[in-house]
Design an enzyme around this catalytic site. Structure first.
Site, mmCIF file in Angstrom:
data_model
loop_
_atom_site.group_PDB
_atom_site.id
_atom_site.type_symbol
_atom_site.label_atom_id
_atom_site.label_comp_id
_atom_site.label_asym_id
_atom_site.label_seq_id
_atom_site.Cartn_x
_atom_site.Cartn_y
_atom_site.Cartn_z
ATOM 1 N N LYS A 8 0.757 -1.238 -0.051
ATOM 2 C CA LYS A 8 -0.037 -0.163 0.078
ATOM 3 C C LYS A 8 0.922 1.344 0.035
ATOM 4 C CE LYS A 8 -4.315 -1.414 2.296
ATOM 5 N NZ LYS A 8 -4.963 -0.807 3.526
ATOM 6 N N ASP A 29 -10.505 4.624 1.630
ATOM 7 C CA ASP A 29 -11.007 4.396 2.896
ATOM 8 C C ASP A 29 -11.864 5.402 3.815
ATOM 9 O OD1 ASP A 29 -10.025 1.696 3.186
ATOM 10 O OD2 ASP A 29 -8.105 2.219 4.337
HETATM 11 P P1 NAP Z 1 -1.316 0.467 10.947
HETATM 12 O O1 NAP Z 1 -0.889 1.483 9.945
HETATM 13 O O2 NAP Z 1 -0.282 -0.611 11.037
HETATM 14 O O3 NAP Z 1 -1.745 1.100 12.474
HETATM 15 C C1 NAP Z 1 -1.888 0.514 13.472
HETATM 16 C C2 NAP Z 1 -2.220 1.334 14.715
HETATM 17 O O4 NAP Z 1 -2.458 0.544 15.708
HETATM 18 C C3 NAP Z 1 -0.719 1.668 15.027
HETATM 19 O O5 NAP Z 1 -1.291 3.320 15.466
HETATM 20 C C4 NAP Z 1 -0.363 1.162 16.399
HETATM 21 O O6 NAP Z 1 0.471 1.445 17.340
HETATM 22 C C5 NAP Z 1 -1.711 0.746 16.960
HETATM 23 N N1 NAP Z 1 -1.775 -0.493 17.795
HETATM 24 C C6 NAP Z 1 -1.565 -1.754 17.446
HETATM 25 N N2 NAP Z 1 -1.627 -2.518 18.611
HETATM 26 C C7 NAP Z 1 -1.989 -1.545 19.538
HETATM 27 C C8 NAP Z 1 -2.097 -1.495 20.970
HETATM 28 N N3 NAP Z 1 -1.981 -2.868 21.542
HETATM 29 N N4 NAP Z 1 -2.525 -0.584 21.624
HETATM 30 C C9 NAP Z 1 -2.430 0.660 21.366
HETATM 31 N N5 NAP Z 1 -2.369 0.898 19.784
HETATM 32 C C10 NAP Z 1 -2.081 -0.358 19.200
HETATM 33 O O7 NAP Z 1 -2.560 -0.246 10.501
HETATM 34 P P2 NAP Z 1 -3.969 0.520 9.889
HETATM 35 O O8 NAP Z 1 -3.876 0.371 8.285
HETATM 36 O O9 NAP Z 1 -4.000 1.841 10.459
HETATM 37 O O10 NAP Z 1 -5.091 -0.592 10.236
HETATM 38 C C11 NAP Z 1 -5.561 -0.468 11.607
HETATM 39 C C12 NAP Z 1 -6.726 -1.537 11.664
HETATM 40 O O11 NAP Z 1 -8.005 -1.075 11.079
HETATM 41 C C13 NAP Z 1 -6.315 -2.921 11.140
HETATM 42 O O12 NAP Z 1 -6.870 -3.936 12.187
HETATM 43 C C14 NAP Z 1 -7.021 -2.968 9.796
HETATM 44 O O13 NAP Z 1 -7.561 -4.251 9.614
HETATM 45 C C15 NAP Z 1 -8.267 -2.077 10.140
HETATM 46 N N6 NAP Z 1 -8.687 -1.367 8.723
HETATM 47 C C16 NAP Z 1 -10.131 -1.697 8.368
HETATM 48 C C17 NAP Z 1 -10.453 -0.986 7.450
HETATM 49 C C18 NAP Z 1 -11.895 -1.312 6.989
HETATM 50 O O14 NAP Z 1 -12.286 -1.302 5.893
HETATM 51 N N7 NAP Z 1 -12.836 -1.760 8.099
HETATM 52 C C19 NAP Z 1 -9.692 -0.296 6.690
HETATM 53 C C20 NAP Z 1 -8.359 -0.149 7.063
HETATM 54 C C21 NAP Z 1 -8.091 -0.539 8.100
HETATM 55 P P3 NAP Z 1 1.963 1.768 17.313
HETATM 56 O O15 NAP Z 1 2.273 2.879 16.043
HETATM 57 O O16 NAP Z 1 2.294 2.166 18.642
HETATM 58 O O17 NAP Z 1 2.513 0.477 16.820
#
Ligand code: NAP
Length: 276
Positions: free
Chosen positions: A66, A102
């Protein structure tokens, strides 16, 4: 000519997009295919080149490509720039256009509640790509203020309009929760083995009864956070609705027309079946 669409990622077997998009194409009775393509990082320029050459009419892009695909696009649209990631590629006049659906997807998923959310306070958990999409939606809702909760508050400094709080600062988080009209869970924490501990540490009792809560995690569909909020009689929206709506927004771009409700219904059914 058969319209050729695909999602590219590595690995790709887990992707829910083929089930959703195939259901949509069937409903629309189009001569079109949507494939899952396992593309290693070194092969990414090749498939983007194939799109530019007209061998594909549209691609979805998923992990781990991505961010890397940004540099392969001829033009990157604003939503993709804001998020820092591309999830959809289109081609126009031989140019590859990268976008990210998104923001549209999340906005559409909460649209039924927009009148009550407009001008309110938005709290976003997480500071990754999904959180950036949520912050963009909050601005479209004319949010009075936006709070981002992060483990590392420096990562939340991507937007001067946002105030950042640490998950560790429970009092500040509770104060933000108390003012929230919308809570967006945008970390991956509610999908892993640590989900219970993560949710138990949140000051959910501070949320006002009118707060709308969405968890962007869709696997599992009913996360521990949504269960806890439903137990408090709050309105909840699970992450599948954003997934359906971002997929419909991608399809709309490739087809150059809006996607009707019966098609999004078919996508939603296919997604829910696939997650069962
Ligand atoms: P990302 O860029 O990897 O970001 C993940 C975020 O989660 C980071 O800020 C990370 O913090 C935080 N995090 C992970 N574990 C944590 C914990 N135990 N406590 C506090 N913060 C935590 O991922 P993303 O693309 O933003 O996606 C995040 C989630 O949204 C994923 O599960 C994804 O599947 C979902 N999502 C869903 C859709 C949909 O269409 N429904 C679309 C996009 C994403 P750190 O930086 O400190 O590690």
């Amino acid at each position: 000519m058969t319209l050729r669409l695909a999602v590219v990622g590595h690995p790709i077997a887990h992707s829910l997009s083929p089930a959703m998009q195939t259901a949509a194409l069937r409903t629309l009775r189009l001569d079109a295919t949507y494939e899952a393509r396992d593309v290693e990082p070194r092969e990414l320029p090749t498939i983007v080149g194939e799109l530019r050459d007209g061998r594909w009419q549209g691609l979805n892009v998923t992990l781990p490509h991505k961010v890397a695909v940004l540099s392969l696009c001829d033009h990157v649209e604003d939503d993709a720039r804001v998020i820092g990631a591309v999830n959809t590629l289109c081609v126009a006049g031989g140019s590859v256009i990268g976008t990210n659906t998104d923001v549209l997807g999340l906005h559409a998923s909460i649209a039924p509640y927009e009148p009550v959310l407009r001008g309110g306070h938005v709290v976003i958990l997480g500071a990754g790509g999904a959180a950036r999409a949520a912050a963009a939606v909050a601005r479209r809702l004319d949010a009075s203020s936006i709070t981002i909760a992060a483990r590392d508050v420096d990562k939340a400094a991507f937007d001067p309009f946002v105030s950042a709080v640490s998950f560790a600062d429970r009092a500040a988080l509770a104060a933000a929760f108390a003012r929230a009209s919308l809570l967006v869970q945008a970390t991956s924490a509610t999908m892993g083995p640590g989900a219970d501990a993560f949710v138990d540490a949140l000051p959910l009792d501070a949320l006002a009864p009118r707060t709308i809560v969405t968890d962007l995690v869709y696997r599992p569909r009913h996360t521990r956070l949504l269960d806890a909020c439903e137990a408090r009689d709050l309105v909840t929206i699970d992450g599948t609705e954003m997934l359906v709506q971002q997929g419909a927004a991608s399809l709309s771009r490739w087809l150059g027309r809006s996607i009707d409700a019966s098609t999004t219904d078919a996508m939603r059914r296919a997604l829910h079946d696939a997650l069962r």
